[in-house]
Scaffold this active site. Sequence first.
Site, PDB file in Angstrom:
ATOM      1  N   ASP A  96     -42.829  12.334  -8.442  1.00 16.44           N
ATOM      2  CA  ASP A  96     -42.835  12.394  -9.465  1.00 16.44           C
ATOM      3  C   ASP A  96     -41.637  13.526  -9.620  1.00 16.44           C
ATOM      4  O   ASP A  96     -41.208  13.146  -8.792  1.00 16.44           O
ATOM      5  CB  ASP A  96     -44.092  13.826 -10.344  1.00 16.44           C
ATOM      6  CG  ASP A  96     -44.057  15.453 -10.441  1.00 16.44           C
ATOM      7  OD1 ASP A  96     -43.084  15.388  -9.292  1.00 16.44           O
ATOM      8  OD2 ASP A  96     -44.640  16.067 -10.464  1.00 16.44           O
ATOM      9  N   ASP A 260     -52.929  17.749  -7.820  1.00 14.85           N
ATOM     10  CA  ASP A 260     -52.116  18.638  -7.164  1.00 14.85           C
ATOM     11  C   ASP A 260     -51.720  19.819  -7.320  1.00 14.85           C
ATOM     12  O   ASP A 260     -51.825  20.565  -8.759  1.00 14.85           O
ATOM     13  CB  ASP A 260     -50.566  17.884  -6.873  1.00 14.85           C
ATOM     14  CG  ASP A 260     -49.776  17.844  -8.075  1.00 14.85           C
ATOM     15  OD1 ASP A 260     -48.639  19.163  -8.561  1.00 14.85           O
ATOM     16  OD2 ASP A 260     -49.854  17.432  -8.954  1.00 14.85           O
ATOM     17  N   CYS A 385     -62.373  33.920  11.559  1.00 11.43           N
ATOM     18  CA  CYS A 385     -61.397  32.493  10.778  1.00 11.43           C
ATOM     19  C   CYS A 385     -61.083  31.390  12.484  1.00 11.43           C
ATOM     20  O   CYS A 385     -60.417  32.468  12.818  1.00 11.43           O
ATOM     21  CB  CYS A 385     -59.967  32.192  10.196  1.00 11.43           C
ATOM     22  SG  CYS A 385     -59.689  30.920   9.618  1.00 11.43           S
ATOM     23  N   CYS A 387     -59.108  28.677  12.416  1.00  9.46           N
ATOM     24  CA  CYS A 387     -57.886  27.825  12.274  1.00  9.46           C
ATOM     25  C   CYS A 387     -56.995  28.158  13.253  1.00  9.46           C
ATOM     26  O   CYS A 387     -57.171  29.240  13.138  1.00  9.46           O
ATOM     27  CB  CYS A 387     -57.489  28.629  10.463  1.00  9.46           C
ATOM     28  SG  CYS A 387     -56.561  29.509  10.345  1.00  9.46           S
ATOM     29  N   CYS A 390     -54.981  31.940  12.833  1.00  8.24           N
ATOM     30  CA  CYS A 390     -55.758  33.077  12.493  1.00  8.24           C
ATOM     31  C   CYS A 390     -55.894  33.224  14.088  1.00  8.24           C
ATOM     32  O   CYS A 390     -55.763  34.629  15.047  1.00  8.24           O
ATOM     33  CB  CYS A 390     -56.940  33.317  12.267  1.00  8.24           C
ATOM     34  SG  CYS A 390     -57.102  33.491   9.954  1.00  8.24           S
TER      35      CYS A 390
END
Length: 429
Positions: A96, A260, A385, A387, A390
């Site tokens: 954009d 977005d 967590c 991920c 972490c």
Amino acid sequence: MRFVFADSIDTIDPLYDFVADRNGLGRLVHRDDQYPHEFLEKAPYDGILISRAIVGDAAFPGKYSEAQMMRFRREGARKFLRYPLAKFPDSMLVGDCGAFNYRNLPEPPYHADDTVEFYADAGFTHGCSPDHVIFDFDEVGLVRRFRDVPVDVRRRFEITQQNAVEFLKVAKKIGKGFTPMGVIQGWSAESMADAALNLVKMGYRYLAIGGTVPLKIDQIQRVLSTLRSAIPSRIHLHLLGFGKIEDLAVLEQNRVSSFDTTSPLLRAFKDAKKNYWVRNSSGELSYYTAIRIPQATENNKLKRKACEGSLNQELARRLESAALEGVRDYAARKAGLEECLDAVMEYWVTLNWDADPSMTRRSQAALRQREVYSRTLSERPWESCGCRVCREAGVEAVIFRTSNRNKRRGIHNLHVFHTHLNQFREELA
């Protein structure tokens, strides 16, 4: 409904040393740092949006350095972002113009021809027509006709519409792999619906709704429902800059195809309380406040106090060290919660002691802060967590301190939000 992350070079150093608070040896930013989709095992979004105003050029400087800008134009977006289609199939790459960045100019610095050239060179899958943001929004009962709105608002509306006409003609040169998106701007739900219908008549099949960032969720709901009643159901809608991500149901109800946002990452260090995200047992997003332990010798507030003579920097360094040690010892179960909070709050009070002249209000503020920090530490969310952030950082993920650390927490938030969205989509399937 697809989540597109609006990037502005949000990378981290994977070798960052938390204890020493320094980057890896020999680190070169673009070469060695990693984007969220590189750092995590799985991309925490369905696509990436890049604003032309963020990349910048000679006429309108952006966030990219000159070297980064030239590399982006030379290599294309996917190679620059290290986001290859082979590894991330069916991912969107949206461009954009970044209308908010040039909102104070009388007209956009970009035109249809050069915008299409920018999209083609970068290899975008989708690209928005050049628009000019409108901030006015009529409340219910105050709907104004075109001739009754301010001259500047009318001009921005007309510029956006005319640019869309020219953009669609030129965009055909890019080929079938590119989807042009006509941008909607307006001062009311009705004027935005009129703009959308005009874009459909021009030949657009994917519309991007702009100017909604400052709107409340009920106003966005009104815009979306009004648009949907005005345009054919086959038309796709993209919501630009949707920050109210707790209200995904509103988008789903109005058949929004994509949106977005940078909200999960930005809230990690720009929100006063919602810094570390989790998905609770009820399937809803929940939040923790990060523990603020700024660098004693780098923090602007502390440096200003030291210059004024109201703070002894050596004392500040000792309190900083004690706070960090307290949190780390607590995380390792070498210290109790209250002992840890005492160390953290002693530094917090030193940092904020003159924020309010009232001793009573200062004490109340410190008590509230202690309670908030107590929840974060006592519930130990970083331990639950899986991920990479972490797993590798542990308690460091909830310490509000340096950019590399704070953006890591933002990447964790992206992971949590994308997981939440995937669950939301599965439940609707």
